[in-house]
Write an enzyme that holds these catalytic residues in place. Structure first.
Site, mmCIF file in Angstrom:
data_model
loop_
_atom_site.group_PDB
_atom_site.id
_atom_site.type_symbol
_atom_site.label_atom_id
_atom_site.label_comp_id
_atom_site.label_asym_id
_atom_site.label_seq_id
_atom_site.Cartn_x
_atom_site.Cartn_y
_atom_site.Cartn_z
ATOM 1 N N ARG A 17 0.858 -1.191 0.000
ATOM 2 C CA ARG A 17 0.000 0.000 0.000
ATOM 3 C C ARG A 17 0.892 1.238 0.000
ATOM 4 O O ARG A 17 2.106 1.165 0.207
ATOM 5 C CB ARG A 17 -0.909 -0.008 1.224
ATOM 6 C CG ARG A 17 -1.923 -1.134 1.234
ATOM 7 C CD ARG A 17 -2.576 -1.263 2.604
ATOM 8 N NE ARG A 17 -3.210 -0.019 3.018
ATOM 9 C CZ ARG A 17 -3.401 0.358 4.291
ATOM 10 N NH1 ARG A 17 -2.974 -0.423 5.278
ATOM 11 N NH2 ARG A 17 -4.007 1.485 4.578
ATOM 12 N N SER A 19 0.487 4.050 1.992
ATOM 13 C CA SER A 19 0.552 4.850 3.207
ATOM 14 C C SER A 19 1.990 4.886 3.723
ATOM 15 O O SER A 19 2.783 3.985 3.442
ATOM 16 C CB SER A 19 -0.361 4.264 4.290
ATOM 17 O OG SER A 19 0.208 3.079 4.828
ATOM 18 N N LYS A 89 -1.963 -7.959 11.436
ATOM 19 C CA LYS A 89 -3.313 -7.770 11.968
ATOM 20 C C LYS A 89 -4.304 -7.376 10.880
ATOM 21 O O LYS A 89 -5.513 -7.476 11.088
ATOM 22 C CB LYS A 89 -3.313 -6.725 13.094
ATOM 23 C CG LYS A 89 -3.050 -5.304 12.685
ATOM 24 C CD LYS A 89 -3.002 -4.392 13.903
ATOM 25 C CE LYS A 89 -2.723 -2.941 13.542
ATOM 26 N NZ LYS A 89 -3.809 -2.322 12.752
ATOM 27 N N ASP A 90 -3.805 -6.969 9.703
ATOM 28 C CA ASP A 90 -4.690 -6.612 8.598
ATOM 29 C C ASP A 90 -5.002 -7.787 7.678
ATOM 30 O O ASP A 90 -5.801 -7.656 6.751
ATOM 31 C CB ASP A 90 -4.064 -5.494 7.750
ATOM 32 C CG ASP A 90 -3.985 -4.166 8.480
ATOM 33 O OD1 ASP A 90 -4.710 -3.994 9.480
ATOM 34 O OD2 ASP A 90 -3.201 -3.306 8.051
ATOM 35 N N THR A 133 -11.109 5.772 17.575
ATOM 36 C CA THR A 133 -10.519 4.509 17.127
ATOM 37 C C THR A 133 -11.367 3.933 16.000
ATOM 38 O O THR A 133 -12.568 4.192 15.935
ATOM 39 C CB THR A 133 -10.408 3.480 18.269
ATOM 40 O OG1 THR A 133 -9.883 2.257 17.734
ATOM 41 C CG2 THR A 133 -11.761 3.183 18.897
ATOM 42 N N SER A 135 -11.289 0.614 15.619
ATOM 43 C CA SER A 135 -11.282 -0.793 15.995
ATOM 44 C C SER A 135 -12.390 -1.128 16.987
ATOM 45 O O SER A 135 -12.460 -0.552 18.076
ATOM 46 C CB SER A 135 -9.924 -1.136 16.622
ATOM 47 O OG SER A 135 -9.969 -2.339 17.341
ATOM 48 N N ARG A 137 -12.479 -3.926 18.512
ATOM 49 C CA ARG A 137 -11.758 -4.582 19.611
ATOM 50 C C ARG A 137 -11.352 -3.561 20.671
ATOM 51 O O ARG A 137 -11.564 -3.757 21.877
ATOM 52 C CB ARG A 137 -10.507 -5.292 19.066
ATOM 53 C CG ARG A 137 -9.573 -5.827 20.164
ATOM 54 C CD ARG A 137 -8.231 -6.217 19.582
ATOM 55 N NE ARG A 137 -7.524 -5.095 18.987
ATOM 56 C CZ ARG A 137 -6.758 -4.235 19.666
ATOM 57 N NH1 ARG A 137 -6.602 -4.363 20.969
ATOM 58 N NH2 ARG A 137 -6.139 -3.249 19.030
ATOM 59 N N ARG A 138 -10.756 -2.460 20.235
ATOM 60 C CA ARG A 138 -10.370 -1.416 21.187
ATOM 61 C C ARG A 138 -11.608 -0.810 21.833
ATOM 62 O O ARG A 138 -11.635 -0.562 23.038
ATOM 63 C CB ARG A 138 -9.558 -0.331 20.472
ATOM 64 C CG ARG A 138 -8.177 -0.774 20.038
ATOM 65 C CD ARG A 138 -7.512 0.264 19.162
ATOM 66 N NE ARG A 138 -6.169 -0.171 18.750
ATOM 67 C CZ ARG A 138 -5.600 0.180 17.607
ATOM 68 N NH1 ARG A 138 -6.257 0.940 16.735
ATOM 69 N NH2 ARG A 138 -4.376 -0.232 17.311
ATOM 70 N N ARG A 155 -10.929 7.014 11.040
ATOM 71 C CA ARG A 155 -10.334 6.314 9.900
ATOM 72 C C ARG A 155 -9.227 7.154 9.297
ATOM 73 O O ARG A 155 -9.039 8.298 9.635
ATOM 74 C CB ARG A 155 -11.406 6.035 8.834
ATOM 75 C CG ARG A 155 -12.472 5.021 9.200
ATOM 76 C CD ARG A 155 -12.005 3.589 9.098
ATOM 77 N NE ARG A 155 -11.219 3.332 7.898
ATOM 78 C CZ ARG A 155 -11.708 3.141 6.670
ATOM 79 N NH1 ARG A 155 -13.025 3.152 6.480
ATOM 80 N NH2 ARG A 155 -10.918 2.914 5.648
ATOM 81 N N GLY A 156 -8.507 6.553 8.356
ATOM 82 C CA GLY A 156 -7.423 7.254 7.677
ATOM 83 C C GLY A 156 -6.065 6.728 8.101
ATOM 84 O O GLY A 156 -5.949 5.926 9.025
ATOM 85 N N ASN A 157 -5.009 7.172 7.389
ATOM 86 C CA ASN A 157 -3.681 6.743 7.788
ATOM 87 C C ASN A 157 -3.264 7.454 9.076
ATOM 88 O O ASN A 157 -3.995 8.296 9.606
ATOM 89 C CB ASN A 157 -2.670 6.963 6.652
ATOM 90 C CG ASN A 157 -2.509 8.430 6.276
ATOM 91 O OD1 ASN A 157 -2.555 9.312 7.123
ATOM 92 N ND2 ASN A 157 -2.293 8.693 4.996
ATOM 93 N N VAL A 158 -2.089 7.118 9.580
ATOM 94 C CA VAL A 158 -1.672 7.643 10.883
ATOM 95 C C VAL A 158 -1.644 9.170 10.888
ATOM 96 O O VAL A 158 -2.124 9.816 11.829
ATOM 97 C CB VAL A 158 -0.292 7.070 11.266
ATOM 98 C CG1 VAL A 158 0.239 7.749 12.528
ATOM 99 C CG2 VAL A 158 -0.379 5.566 11.485
ATOM 100 N N THR A 160 -3.345 11.282 9.058
ATOM 101 C CA THR A 160 -4.711 11.804 9.030
ATOM 102 C C THR A 160 -5.345 11.736 10.415
ATOM 103 O O THR A 160 -5.996 12.681 10.868
ATOM 104 C CB THR A 160 -5.558 11.013 8.024
ATOM 105 O OG1 THR A 160 -4.998 11.166 6.717
ATOM 106 C CG2 THR A 160 -7.000 11.499 8.013
ATOM 107 N N ARG A 161 -5.140 10.641 11.100
ATOM 108 C CA ARG A 161 -5.727 10.473 12.432
ATOM 109 C C ARG A 161 -5.125 11.457 13.426
ATOM 110 O O ARG A 161 -5.849 12.065 14.226
ATOM 111 C CB ARG A 161 -5.531 9.027 12.900
ATOM 112 C CG ARG A 161 -6.219 8.012 12.006
ATOM 113 C CD ARG A 161 -6.130 6.612 12.583
ATOM 114 N NE ARG A 161 -6.482 5.601 11.574
ATOM 115 C CZ ARG A 161 -6.798 4.349 11.848
ATOM 116 N NH1 ARG A 161 -6.814 3.923 13.087
ATOM 117 N NH2 ARG A 161 -7.085 3.504 10.876
ATOM 118 N N CYS A 248 -10.992 -9.378 10.619
ATOM 119 C CA CYS A 248 -10.003 -8.512 11.265
ATOM 120 C C CYS A 248 -10.678 -7.372 12.027
ATOM 121 O O CYS A 248 -10.094 -6.793 12.934
ATOM 122 C CB CYS A 248 -9.089 -7.917 10.203
ATOM 123 S SG CYS A 248 -8.325 -9.142 9.135
#
Length: 340
Positions: A17, A19, A89-90, A133, A135, A137-138, A155-158, A160-161, A248
């Site tokens: 990818r 990112s 994890k993805d 988040t 997730s 799970r989180r 959402r978004g890449n690191v 963006t977050r 996932c």
């Protein structure tokens, strides 16, 4: 270090990818391979996936994190790429026929990172604070620990977050510790969530390399990158998720640790894999955290590497069965139905 590749291969193409974190991962694998085989020419095939394009919808609503690997797998099938590098994890629990995870790399920190511009820990957050988040799970574990907090999808890449946090949309956000460390954003980590508070995602912190099952040359080339002890731990975690028929992006957590009898040689993350006792913890919870099932089991491994991997796989099934026998199937069915 080898000065010559054991293969006739002269060029290797890596699907990744685009990112920053994904590129770091692909470049890390490229550099490790070049250190072993300096005569190789290695190219990065940069791909935009469906998961990268749809940023305004929770992952569970659009098919889960498998959306981040499908296009990379298509590049493997078409032979545009020889390998694909993933954050484990993805990676979906079931791979397409003809593809396999050829390598499990040594695991980095598996924890979740607490990131905030105002507060140092999750305990410092005021009542009703907004936490971001993507997730479930989180979300379920944080809500179980702090029911008063508001969870808002992020959402978004690191980058963006972090930008949304800095813009004041959240009081704190939760990201993977390893991802921030890999792209040298350690300074943004205010603290790591205790594993007992937030058990990691299956495979979190580990990189995996996907390749074609019939490509013996590539498997031979990749073999030195494999970490046998990480592989045992990760096989157990993925077996648990697979037996739960989990994707996932579901509120399933699993974390395996290799321990010696004295437990003296293991750090808090279980990263000093010195023993043959395998401990697997698993959790399944509701999105609102009102139910959080927790089960675990320890076994003593024996025999060859392949024997230990088979035992790890069975351990994952055993802990998943404990979860299912105590209501995990009902919880997950309700979540899947709500996503339809």
């Amino acid at each position: 270090m080898s000065t010559n590749s054991p293969l006739a291969l002269t060029t290797l193409n890596i699907a990744t990818r685009q990112s920053p974190l994904a590129l770091w991962q692909a470049e890390y694998i490229r550099d490790r391979l070049l250190a072993l085989y300096p005569e190789l020419t290695i190219n990065l095939l940069k791909i935009v996936t469906k998961g990268d394009k749809i940023l305004d919808t929770p992952l569970a609503k659009i098919g889960g994190k498998g959306l981040f690997v499908k296009e990379l797998e298509q590049a493997l099938f078409s032979r545009e790429a020889d390998i694909a590098v993933h954050s484990l994890k993805d990676v979906p629990m079931q791979l397409p026929e003809g593809l396999m995870l050829g390598v499990y790399c040594k695991r980095a920190s598996p924890t979740d990172a607490f990131v905030s511009n105002t507060y140092s820990t999750i305990d410092e957050l005021p009542q009703g604070a907004v936490v971001g988040t993507a997730s479930l799970r989180r979300q379920c574990q944080i809500k179980a620990y702090r029911p008063d907090l508001q969870i808002k999808t992020l959402r978004g890449n690191v980058g963006t977050r972090l930008g949304k946090l800095d813009a004041g949309e959240y009081d704190a956000i939760i990201l993977a510790t390893s991802g921030l460390q890999r792209i040298e954003l350690d300074a943004r980590i205010r603290s790591e969530l205790d594993i007992d508070t937030c058990l990691p995602a299956v495979g979190q912190g580990a990189l995996a390399i996907e390749c074609r099952t019939d490509d013996a040359q590539i498997l031979q080339l990749l073999a030195p990158l494999n970490d046998d002890k990480a592989r045992i731990r990760l096989i157990a975690e993925r077996a648990l998720n697979r037996h739960l028929q989990g994707g996932c992006q579901v509120p399933i957590a699993a974390f395996a640790v290799l321990q010696d009898d004295s437990n003296a040689n293991n750090d808090a993350h279980g990263n000093n894999d010195s023993g043959d006792s395998l401990w697997l913890r698993g959790r399944v919870g509701t999105e609102d955290g009102s139910q959080l099932l927790k089960f675990e089991k320890r076994i003593t491994l024996s025999g060859s590497q392949s024997d230990k991997e088979a035992q790890a796989n069975q351990l994952g099934i055993d802990v998943a069965t404990l979860l299912l026998d105590n209501g995990a199937g009902t919880i997950l069915a309700a979540i899947y139905q709500s996503d339809e």
